[in-house]
Design a protein around this motif. Structure first.
Motif, PDB file in Angstrom:
ATOM      1  N   ASN A  91      26.371  59.542  27.690  1.00  0.00           N
ATOM      2  CA  ASN A  91      27.568  59.105  26.958  1.00  0.00           C
ATOM      3  C   ASN A  91      28.842  59.582  27.639  1.00  0.00           C
ATOM      4  OD1 ASN A  91      25.909  57.902  25.034  1.00  0.00           O
ATOM      5  ND2 ASN A  91      25.841  59.773  23.797  1.00  0.00           N
ATOM      6  N   ALA A  92      28.905  59.449  28.950  1.00  0.00           N
ATOM      7  CA  ALA A  92      30.059  59.799  29.784  1.00  0.00           C
ATOM      8  C   ALA A  92      30.402  61.284  29.730  1.00  0.00           C
ATOM      9  CB  ALA A  92      31.277  58.956  29.407  1.00  0.00           C
ATOM     10  N   MET A  93      29.448  62.120  29.347  1.00  0.00           N
ATOM     11  CA  MET A  93      29.662  63.564  29.310  1.00  0.00           C
ATOM     12  C   MET A  93      28.621  64.258  30.183  1.00  0.00           C
ATOM     13  SD  MET A  93      30.417  64.210  25.266  1.00  0.00           S
ATOM     14  CE  MET A  93      30.184  65.946  25.482  1.00  0.00           C
ATOM     15  N   SER A  94      29.072  65.231  30.958  1.00  0.00           N
ATOM     16  CA  SER A  94      28.169  66.034  31.772  1.00  0.00           C
ATOM     17  C   SER A  94      27.558  67.112  30.890  1.00  0.00           C
ATOM     18  CB  SER A  94      28.936  66.665  32.927  1.00  0.00           C
ATOM     19  OG  SER A  94      28.106  67.511  33.655  1.00  0.00           O
ATOM     20  N   MET A  95      26.242  67.261  30.970  1.00  0.00           N
ATOM     21  CA  MET A  95      25.554  68.241  30.129  1.00  0.00           C
ATOM     22  C   MET A  95      24.282  68.722  30.794  1.00  0.00           C
ATOM     23  SD  MET A  95      24.183  65.671  27.124  1.00  0.00           S
ATOM     24  CE  MET A  95      25.806  65.412  26.507  1.00  0.00           C
ATOM     25  N   SER A  96      23.689  69.740  30.197  1.00  0.00           N
ATOM     26  CA  SER A  96      22.409  70.270  30.678  1.00  0.00           C
ATOM     27  C   SER A  96      21.285  69.525  29.967  1.00  0.00           C
ATOM     28  CB  SER A  96      22.320  71.766  30.376  1.00  0.00           C
ATOM     29  OG  SER A  96      22.187  71.970  28.983  1.00  0.00           O
ATOM     30  N   PRO A  97      20.046  69.632  30.447  1.00  0.00           N
ATOM     31  CA  PRO A  97      18.929  68.994  29.741  1.00  0.00           C
ATOM     32  C   PRO A  97      18.790  69.474  28.295  1.00  0.00           C
ATOM     33  CG  PRO A  97      18.248  69.590  31.945  1.00  0.00           C
ATOM     34  CD  PRO A  97      19.615  70.180  31.737  1.00  0.00           C
ATOM     35  N   ASN A  98      19.024  70.755  28.057  1.00  0.00           N
ATOM     36  CA  ASN A  98      18.937  71.280  26.696  1.00  0.00           C
ATOM     37  C   ASN A  98      20.017  70.662  25.804  1.00  0.00           C
ATOM     38  OD1 ASN A  98      18.000  72.833  24.590  1.00  0.00           O
ATOM     39  ND2 ASN A  98      19.222  74.608  25.147  1.00  0.00           N
ATOM     40  N   GLN A  99      21.229  70.504  26.329  1.00  0.00           N
ATOM     41  CA  GLN A  99      22.300  69.871  25.561  1.00  0.00           C
ATOM     42  C   GLN A  99      21.992  68.402  25.304  1.00  0.00           C
ATOM     43  OE1 GLN A  99      25.467  70.838  28.264  1.00  0.00           O
ATOM     44  NE2 GLN A  99      26.114  72.636  27.076  1.00  0.00           N
ATOM     45  N   PHE A 100      21.344  67.731  26.265  1.00  0.00           N
ATOM     46  CA  PHE A 100      20.952  66.333  26.076  1.00  0.00           C
ATOM     47  C   PHE A 100      19.949  66.215  24.928  1.00  0.00           C
ATOM     48  CE2 PHE A 100      17.897  62.954  27.713  1.00  0.00           C
ATOM     49  CZ  PHE A 100      18.582  61.899  27.146  1.00  0.00           C
ATOM     50  N   VAL A 101      18.990  67.122  24.866  1.00  0.00           N
ATOM     51  CA  VAL A 101      18.005  67.117  23.786  1.00  0.00           C
ATOM     52  C   VAL A 101      18.693  67.360  22.447  1.00  0.00           C
ATOM     53  CG1 VAL A 101      16.018  68.336  22.815  1.00  0.00           C
ATOM     54  CG2 VAL A 101      16.065  67.778  25.232  1.00  0.00           C
ATOM     55  N   LYS A 102      19.581  68.329  22.405  1.00  0.00           N
ATOM     56  CA  LYS A 102      20.272  68.650  21.152  1.00  0.00           C
ATOM     57  C   LYS A 102      21.153  67.492  20.695  1.00  0.00           C
ATOM     58  CE  LYS A 102      22.903  72.221  18.848  1.00  0.00           C
ATOM     59  NZ  LYS A 102      23.573  73.493  18.971  1.00  0.00           N
ATOM     60  N   ALA A 103      21.848  66.827  21.634  1.00  0.00           N
ATOM     61  CA  ALA A 103      22.698  65.691  21.277  1.00  0.00           C
ATOM     62  C   ALA A 103      21.856  64.503  20.809  1.00  0.00           C
ATOM     63  CB  ALA A 103      23.554  65.291  22.472  1.00  0.00           C
ATOM     64  N   SER A 104      20.669  64.328  21.360  1.00  0.00           N
ATOM     65  CA  SER A 104      19.821  63.192  21.011  1.00  0.00           C
ATOM     66  C   SER A 104      19.063  63.406  19.716  1.00  0.00           C
ATOM     67  CB  SER A 104      18.818  62.910  22.131  1.00  0.00           C
ATOM     68  OG  SER A 104      19.493  62.634  23.329  1.00  0.00           O
ATOM     69  N   LEU A 105      18.533  64.606  19.522  1.00  0.00           N
ATOM     70  CA  LEU A 105      17.679  64.877  18.368  1.00  0.00           C
ATOM     71  C   LEU A 105      18.418  65.541  17.212  1.00  0.00           C
ATOM     72  CD1 LEU A 105      14.495  66.223  20.191  1.00  0.00           C
ATOM     73  CD2 LEU A 105      14.950  63.897  19.396  1.00  0.00           C
ATOM     74  N   GLY A 106      19.575  66.110  17.502  1.00  0.00           N
ATOM     75  CA  GLY A 106      20.313  66.805  16.467  1.00  0.00           C
ATOM     76  C   GLY A 106      19.808  68.209  16.200  1.00  0.00           C
ATOM     77  N   ARG A 107      18.852  68.659  16.976  1.00  0.00           N
ATOM     78  CA  ARG A 107      18.311  70.010  16.841  1.00  0.00           C
ATOM     79  C   ARG A 107      17.812  70.470  18.209  1.00  0.00           C
ATOM     80  NH1 ARG A 107      12.573  69.292  16.383  1.00  0.00           N
ATOM     81  NH2 ARG A 107      12.122  67.111  16.009  1.00  0.00           N
ATOM     82  N   VAL A 108      17.591  71.756  18.339  1.00  0.00           N
ATOM     83  CA  VAL A 108      17.120  72.322  19.609  1.00  0.00           C
ATOM     84  C   VAL A 108      15.609  72.157  19.686  1.00  0.00           C
ATOM     85  CG1 VAL A 108      16.958  74.420  20.987  1.00  0.00           C
ATOM     86  CG2 VAL A 108      19.014  73.961  19.667  1.00  0.00           C
TER      87      VAL A 108
END
Length: 199
Positions: A91-108
């Motif tokens: 979504n045009a934002m640079s992030m880590s794989p963990n942040q991608f998971v959190k943004a996609s699933l809403g949880r860690v």
């Protein structure tokens, strides 16, 4: 001033370092020369992890080249990210794989288990954990190959290397590690002669 620590070196390596120091007539101390050699070796190891001239994202031990696609599937649908240059972008934002998971699933959640990866030019999606195990297996194979080619025989009476990593080269043959003579198998005197199961 940084603290110093002594390291033991094999005699041929130390001799080669001192010979080089004498030949180049350096003004530096041999310890400083050894420090420089170790630092350059460490830098080469870091450079080897990232393929030369290739852009991509280094996720722990897994290199994801530019153009790699990442996917997380949920009950609501699939979420995608891509490696652009040296960044993981979602979504045009640079992030880590963990942040991608959190943004996609809403949880860690464990990113290795949640993310599926599609390498450039491939049609198949692979779980990130599988890529991690493949990278670890490749690193072990390279390490074993390097260890087998750089074995230095220990002088008689000198204790050999630890048995987990020891490979012995004798008369041109590669032998498996042997137990030390003082590590005999556990005797069976302390084991029960028989087990009785009574109803």
């Amino acid at each position: 001033m940084s603290s110093r620590l002594s390291l033991s070196l094999p005699l041929p390596t130390l001799r080669a370092l001192l010979d080089y120091h004498a030949d180049c007539e350096c003004a530096c101390d041999p310890a400083d020369l050894a420090d420089q050699a170790i630092r350059e070796w460490l830098q080469r190891q870091h450079d080897l992890q990232r393929p030369a001239g290739r852009r991509g994202y280094l996720w722990k031990t897994v290199f994801l080249p530019d153009g790699t696609r990442l996917r997380i599937s949920t009950h609501a649908g699939a979420h995608h990210a891509e490696i652009v240059g040296n960044e993981l972008v979602c979504n045009a934002m640079s992030m880590s794989p963990n942040q991608f998971v959190k943004a996609s699933l809403g949880r860690v959640r464990n990113a290795w288990e949640a993310i599926y990866v599609q390498m450039p030019g491939e049609r198949q999606w692979k779980n990130a954990t599988r890529l991690r195990y493949e990278a670890a297996a490749q690193a072990r194979r390279l390490q074993q190959r390097d260890a087998a080619t750089s074995i230095v025989a220990a002088p008689p009476g000198f204790p050999s290397q630890p048995r987990q990593a020891a490979l012995v080269l004798q008369d041109g043959k590669l032998l498996l590690p042997q137990l030390r003579p003082d590590c005999e198998e556990r005797r069976r005197t302390y084991r029960r002669a028989e087990d009785l199961l009574l109803d």
